[in-house]
Design an enzyme around this catalytic site. Sequence first.
Site, PDB file in Angstrom:
ATOM      1  N   ASP A 208       0.829  -1.218   0.000  1.00  0.00           N
ATOM      2  CA  ASP A 208       0.000   0.000   0.000  1.00  0.00           C
ATOM      3  C   ASP A 208       0.857   1.258   0.000  1.00  0.00           C
ATOM      4  OD1 ASP A 208      -3.018  -0.842   0.602  1.00  0.00           O
ATOM      5  OD2 ASP A 208      -1.667  -2.209   1.599  1.00  0.00           O
ATOM      6  N   HIS A 449       0.036   3.535  14.428  1.00  0.00           N
ATOM      7  CA  HIS A 449      -0.801   2.347  14.254  1.00  0.00           C
ATOM      8  C   HIS A 449      -0.007   1.078  14.513  1.00  0.00           C
ATOM      9  CE1 HIS A 449       0.676   1.280  10.162  1.00  0.00           C
ATOM     10  NE2 HIS A 449       0.873   2.575  10.068  1.00  0.00           N
ATOM     11  N   TYR A 530       0.580 -13.730  10.972  1.00  0.00           N
ATOM     12  CA  TYR A 530       1.628 -13.907   9.958  1.00  0.00           C
ATOM     13  C   TYR A 530       2.837 -13.020  10.244  1.00  0.00           C
ATOM     14  CZ  TYR A 530       1.719  -9.704   6.871  1.00  0.00           C
ATOM     15  OH  TYR A 530       1.935  -8.456   6.339  1.00  0.00           O
ATOM     16  N   ARG A 531       2.678 -12.053  11.167  1.00  0.00           N
ATOM     17  CA  ARG A 531       3.689 -11.036  11.394  1.00  0.00           C
ATOM     18  C   ARG A 531       3.214 -10.246  12.614  1.00  0.00           C
ATOM     19  NH1 ARG A 531       4.499  -6.861   6.384  1.00  0.00           N
ATOM     20  NH2 ARG A 531       6.316  -5.685   7.066  1.00  0.00           N
TER      21      ARG A 531
HETATM   22  C1  EUG Z   1      -1.798  -3.897   5.421  1.00  0.00           C
HETATM   23  C2  EUG Z   1      -1.587  -5.131   4.872  1.00  0.00           C
HETATM   24  C3  EUG Z   1      -0.719  -6.005   5.476  1.00  0.00           C
HETATM   25  C4  EUG Z   1      -0.058  -5.636   6.625  1.00  0.00           C
HETATM   26  C5  EUG Z   1      -0.243  -4.387   7.175  1.00  0.00           C
HETATM   27  C6  EUG Z   1      -1.116  -3.512   6.547  1.00  0.00           C
HETATM   28  C7  EUG Z   1      -2.749  -3.028   4.775  1.00  0.00           C
HETATM   29  C8  EUG Z   1      -3.483  -2.125   5.423  1.00  0.00           C
HETATM   30  C9  EUG Z   1      -1.348  -7.855   4.166  1.00  0.00           C
HETATM   31  O1  EUG Z   1      -0.473  -7.253   5.011  1.00  0.00           O
HETATM   32  O2  EUG Z   1       0.773  -6.532   7.212  1.00  0.00           O
HETATM   33  C10 EUG Z   1      -4.604  -1.456   4.802  1.00  0.00           C
END
Ligand code: EUG
Length: 608
Positions: A208, A449, A530-531
């Site tokens: 993103d 966040h 996953y993290r």
């Molecule tokens: C997002 C997607 C992730 C992540 C942290 C943020 C997206 C946010 C799929 O992984 O680990 C809108």
Amino acid sequence: MAPPNFPQTPTLGDTHSGIPSYLLPKANNAKGLIYDGKTAPDFVPLTRGLAVPQGISKASFLSAVHHLKALLGTENVELNDTEIKNGWYMEHPNTHDMMPLLHTEEFLASAVVYPGSVQDVQLTVKWANKHLIPLHPISIGRNLGYGGAAPRVRGSVTLDLGRRMNKILDINAEDYTCLVEPGVTFYALYEELQRRGLGDKMWIDTPDLGGGSVIGNTLDRGVGYTPYGDHWAMHSGLEVVLPGPEANLVRTGMGGLDGGNTWQVFPYGFGPSSDGIFSQSNFGIVTKMGMALMPNPGGYESFMYTFPRESDLAPLIDIIRPLRISNILENVAQLRHGLQTLSVKGHPRTKFYKGSGPVPENVWRKELQDTATGECAWVYYGMSYGPAHIRKYKLDVIHSEFLRIPGAKKIDPSTLPADEYFWSRDRIASGTPDFEELLWVNWMPNGAHIAFSPVSPIRGPDATKLYELAKKRHDEAGIDLMPAFCVGLREMHLIVEIVFDSEDEGMRARAEKCLRDMIDDAAALGYGEYRTHLALMDQVAGTYNWNDGALMKMNNTLKDALDPNGILAPGRCGIWPARYRNRGWELKGGEKSTEGDGVAPLPCVTKI
Ligand code: EUG
């Protein structure tokens, strides 16, 4: 408009971690919105002084740093002994987490080293072994929501690989691959493809926000939104400096051959596939990585559907599963909650609601009425690839399947203004990095966040269970719930980002409790993350405990074999070297200090 009261954001021309010029107006707009709500000072003096790592006196540490300056050049080693620089996404600190869940001085570096070559990395590893000083490697150090640039062990020395090792070593336009160093961001890789006139021929896959390191994001198993969205699955070949006192250098896969042209096209080589142990670990320092690039599919088309009720989630997920597995739904799409669709517009939540506790449903529903999506509970953002006649087949199937949900609506993209968030998803799903996602940090002043990121099969009952446990814990904590499901091929990542005011200690504590409760609730139902954020790694690692913690026992064996002196990122992903193990360093919540009861005085590899 008044001139901005802050310096202009650096571009890629100014620094390796800068913004591409085409995103400069967006970056400055985002920076302005963030600074509007910001009460935190840019610089805060250290209250605890220099963070000397445990097991070494301040004098010995300073003398070791002096020695390191002699090895790498004075200008490439900085002591972090005066103040904390807060910064923001584009001008982020490399000594700590700019979105701290705990006090900023807990996870703080003592110094930063800027290696200029693999040899410099090896010299630094040998130095760290000699003096028993913990090293924390970062590529770029953004890793937002998961700890940023911060080391887990207070006083670690940051090894900032990105500042001087940021070359794109190869772009192969026949094989559609590249080879990069740690300081190459998605922004930089994209810009280089355009500069070489290859942008029309091949795409990158971007998260993103594109400011992250391609290597850093991939090693953390980050996700993007084209059909190449599983970054780890798309890499081929690593070069790694091992953390032992010899600082040996290895290449994985076909890189094990001396010479050859197959390193970036076949990831496995011969013998054990060793790449996995260098991902989400502290077993080595990755200095080069190969990555696949995606051929331009010859056309693409974004689409957006809205669904009216929160309870549409389960039947919708069950509709998505077979379409995704059979590749009718081709990309890692996002299914986002209505409240997140509202928050990504970049306004503070007080614009919509001044009360405490979560924004009530009737409030966010009413606010959505006048927006592009209209009133809804969920929005699906997807993309179809290929020439028009190929897309049509897939889009027709998707349409009739999605409309099985009563009240489902397809929003016609031609009705959407150019600045609508939909077009940001459109750019990202077609490999053009963007900046829009950052805007929802403005939901709170000093917006920070942190993510709760469980994985599950693409099944309605799983989505419901995870959504409900998150809702319950958010309601208890009085925090707005903004879930997004990122749907992979046979699994989905639920991403719940808690936005909190980093200056509000009470809210930080509520966010931590909410996260810890969700992790435990999910584990009790058989789900894992996953993290995770640095502060939560011990807890999450502890949930992967099948057969009396057999996996962590094996990780410990590997750690002690590869890093006998325990110098590399101790505690990262819950893996503690022998010097630190069983000394109270693990964080499970409620601890008074993050530092445990010290370290063993001498290298001591214990038998497991
Ligand atoms: C997002 C997607 C992730 C992540 C942290 C943020 C997206 C946010 C799929 O992984 O680990 C809108």
